[in-house]
Motif scaffolding. Sequence first.
Motif, PDB file in Angstrom:
ATOM      1  N   LEU A 372       0.786  -1.035   0.018  1.00  8.45           N
ATOM      2  CA  LEU A 372       0.083   0.443   0.009  1.00  8.45           C
ATOM      3  C   LEU A 372       0.887   1.211   0.041  1.00  8.45           C
ATOM      4  CD1 LEU A 372      -2.449   0.967   0.761  1.00  8.45           C
ATOM      5  CD2 LEU A 372      -2.450   0.980   2.785  1.00  8.45           C
ATOM      6  N   ARG A 373       2.128   1.292   1.253  1.00 13.03           N
ATOM      7  CA  ARG A 373       3.277   2.733   0.477  1.00 13.03           C
ATOM      8  C   ARG A 373       3.534   2.910  -0.661  1.00 13.03           C
ATOM      9  NH1 ARG A 373       1.085   4.485   4.457  1.00 13.03           N
ATOM     10  NH2 ARG A 373       1.217   3.822   6.668  1.00 13.03           N
ATOM     11  N   SER A 374       3.689   1.572  -1.490  1.00 10.00           N
ATOM     12  CA  SER A 374       4.871   1.616  -2.328  1.00 10.00           C
ATOM     13  C   SER A 374       3.086   1.972  -3.164  1.00 10.00           C
ATOM     14  CB  SER A 374       5.201   0.977  -3.174  1.00 10.00           C
ATOM     15  OG  SER A 374       3.959  -0.723  -3.572  1.00 10.00           O
ATOM     16  N   ASN A 375       1.992   2.412  -2.894  1.00 14.30           N
ATOM     17  CA  ASN A 375       0.906   2.311  -4.695  1.00 14.30           C
ATOM     18  C   ASN A 375       0.501   4.205  -3.752  1.00 14.30           C
ATOM     19  OD1 ASN A 375       0.317   0.605  -6.706  1.00 14.30           O
ATOM     20  ND2 ASN A 375      -0.078  -0.949  -4.325  1.00 14.30           N
ATOM     21  N   MET A 376       0.766   4.727  -2.812  1.00 18.53           N
ATOM     22  CA  MET A 376      -0.117   5.800  -2.382  1.00 18.53           C
ATOM     23  C   MET A 376       1.280   6.501  -1.333  1.00 18.53           C
ATOM     24  SD  MET A 376      -2.537   4.685   0.550  1.00 18.53           S
ATOM     25  CE  MET A 376      -3.060   6.564   0.580  1.00 18.53           C
ATOM     26  N   GLN A 377       2.257   7.351  -2.836  1.00 22.68           N
ATOM     27  CA  GLN A 377       3.118   8.551  -2.375  1.00 22.68           C
ATOM     28  C   GLN A 377       2.855   9.757  -2.423  1.00 22.68           C
ATOM     29  OE1 GLN A 377       6.993   7.378  -2.281  1.00 22.68           O
ATOM     30  NE2 GLN A 377       5.438   5.404  -1.312  1.00 22.68           N
ATOM     31  N   VAL A 378       4.073  10.411  -1.370  1.00 20.96           N
ATOM     32  CA  VAL A 378       3.911  11.934  -1.382  1.00 20.96           C
ATOM     33  C   VAL A 378       5.250  13.245  -1.531  1.00 20.96           C
ATOM     34  CG1 VAL A 378       4.363  11.219   1.097  1.00 20.96           C
ATOM     35  CG2 VAL A 378       3.138  13.707   0.265  1.00 20.96           C
ATOM     36  N   VAL A 379       4.915  14.231  -1.701  1.00 24.29           N
ATOM     37  CA  VAL A 379       5.749  15.206  -2.151  1.00 24.29           C
ATOM     38  C   VAL A 379       5.116  16.109  -1.210  1.00 24.29           C
ATOM     39  CG1 VAL A 379       6.857  16.624  -3.765  1.00 24.29           C
ATOM     40  CG2 VAL A 379       6.296  14.526  -4.676  1.00 24.29           C
TER      41      VAL A 379
END
Length: 544
Positions: A372-379
């Motif tokens: 899930l973390r790899s599918n949801m990223q943030v800048v």
Amino acid sequence: MSATVQNHASQVPAPPLLELDHLQVRFGETVAVNDVTLAIQRGERVALVGESGSGKSVTALSILRLLNDAQVSGSIRFDGKDLLASSEREMRGLRGSDIAMIFQEPMTALNPLYTVGDQIAETIVVHDGVTANEARKRAVALLARTGIAEPGKRVNSYPHQLSGGQRQRAMIAMALACRPRLLLADEPTTALDVTIRAQIVELLLELQRDEASKRGMAVLLITHDLNLVRHFAQRIAVMERGVLVESGPVERVFEAPQHPYTQRLLASRPQRTVVPVLPISPVLLEAREVSVDFRTKLPGFRGWFRSGRFRAVAQADVSVRQGETLGIVGESGSGKSTLAMALLGLQRTAHGEIEFQGRPLGTYRGAEQTALRSNMQVVFQDPFSSLSPRQTIERIVGEGLALHRPQMTSQARRDKVISVLREVGLDRTVLYRYPHEFSGGQRQRIAIARALVLEPRVLILDEPTSALDVSIQQQVLKLLAGLQQKYNLGFVFISHDLAVIGAMAHRVAVMQNGCIVESGEIEKIFANPSHPYTRKLLKAALDP
């Protein structure tokens, strides 16, 4: 004859307040600023523009002699005084009093161990010699003038307790505390929404008109916001690769730019390149009636404190479909970033539910949560504080690959890192360098590359272009739009720049005081806003 001599003397122009003559700044063999000659008169507003890494900030820092390991040559004269020949004690007397600076990144410029009120008051006490009580009163007044709500409370806040825009305003208050004669403003409105930007511009203009000071404050504005330059500055100077390529009155340069680089810079505007979302596109991320609370301390009696709650986000409903961009706009402190952290599962919610691909975030465990973390990223908004200062760019960008794709060889990982860096406008020579060696805009591009390297399904962008000049901003927006179309990515795009939102978003949600006051298709909201706050934002964007 004496009258003739007197008239002649009165026509002699006053010497410049600041004069740079053939300024050159070198870091070893690298020439960052080359042969720059520029003069600023008392009370004048001059804008210094150019791409990230063009030497703008280095020029400003050299004036205050804040550059480490740099060889500075040429001449820097302030009110006739040679700053390069001045002692460090003399420079300390000038810094903050006669020459003040608003730094580009407030989180790193403010001391995390002291409240913003203490830091502003310290400047006043040191340079004006007033009592601590009087300095505190002036600190509260300065915070109020820069647009911070409840300044009497915020004066006791630490930097980490303020939003990015609030930290920027606190630093502006600190810079203006002693009414400097020269203000070096390095991207002073980067983290500010359009309404507060208009307040800051008016504040700077008001201080210049203040006859009581009798000092005629001059401003050297370093910015990539050409709209701000047009409305604020009197003269503009354009830098490219450390060289001053063009300068002149703002009206003349904007209407008839002479240098090819200036022409390209002025032609850079966010262009809408999004494609319609198919009606059958599935929902990737959805939040229903989400609320976020923060615990606060309420004053009690006999030294005890009672616990209270502050609702940062109230009953928010948002969704992002495959290939769609949801824009979130609102003033600093309105809850935009808090909502984003809740969508990522990094902020606990008090009420409501958040789902990724139809499944509640709380049900993901173990390997599924890692995926899930790899599918949801943030800048993140502040690239400097989100990049490890102890790691090279190769390790920073490739860290996600090492964690989520351990089967990749080191060479394959390096090739992937080089490829994504190239997509955001950086080449392989940056691999072994560290974040402090880059400008603010370059660091933002590194942060974007780190998020993109895993090719996520949903990308949350918290002010991703706030530190970028207009030409690089256009490149990054084009890159993001291309990646979205290629991989059907869902974007949550947070920005105070309505032009960027207009170029990127399919739908927009407008937040005020933690609530979504209006949402819908971007064309309908921008053409016919129904809520007074939305109309206020759009008016400020068009007429800062």
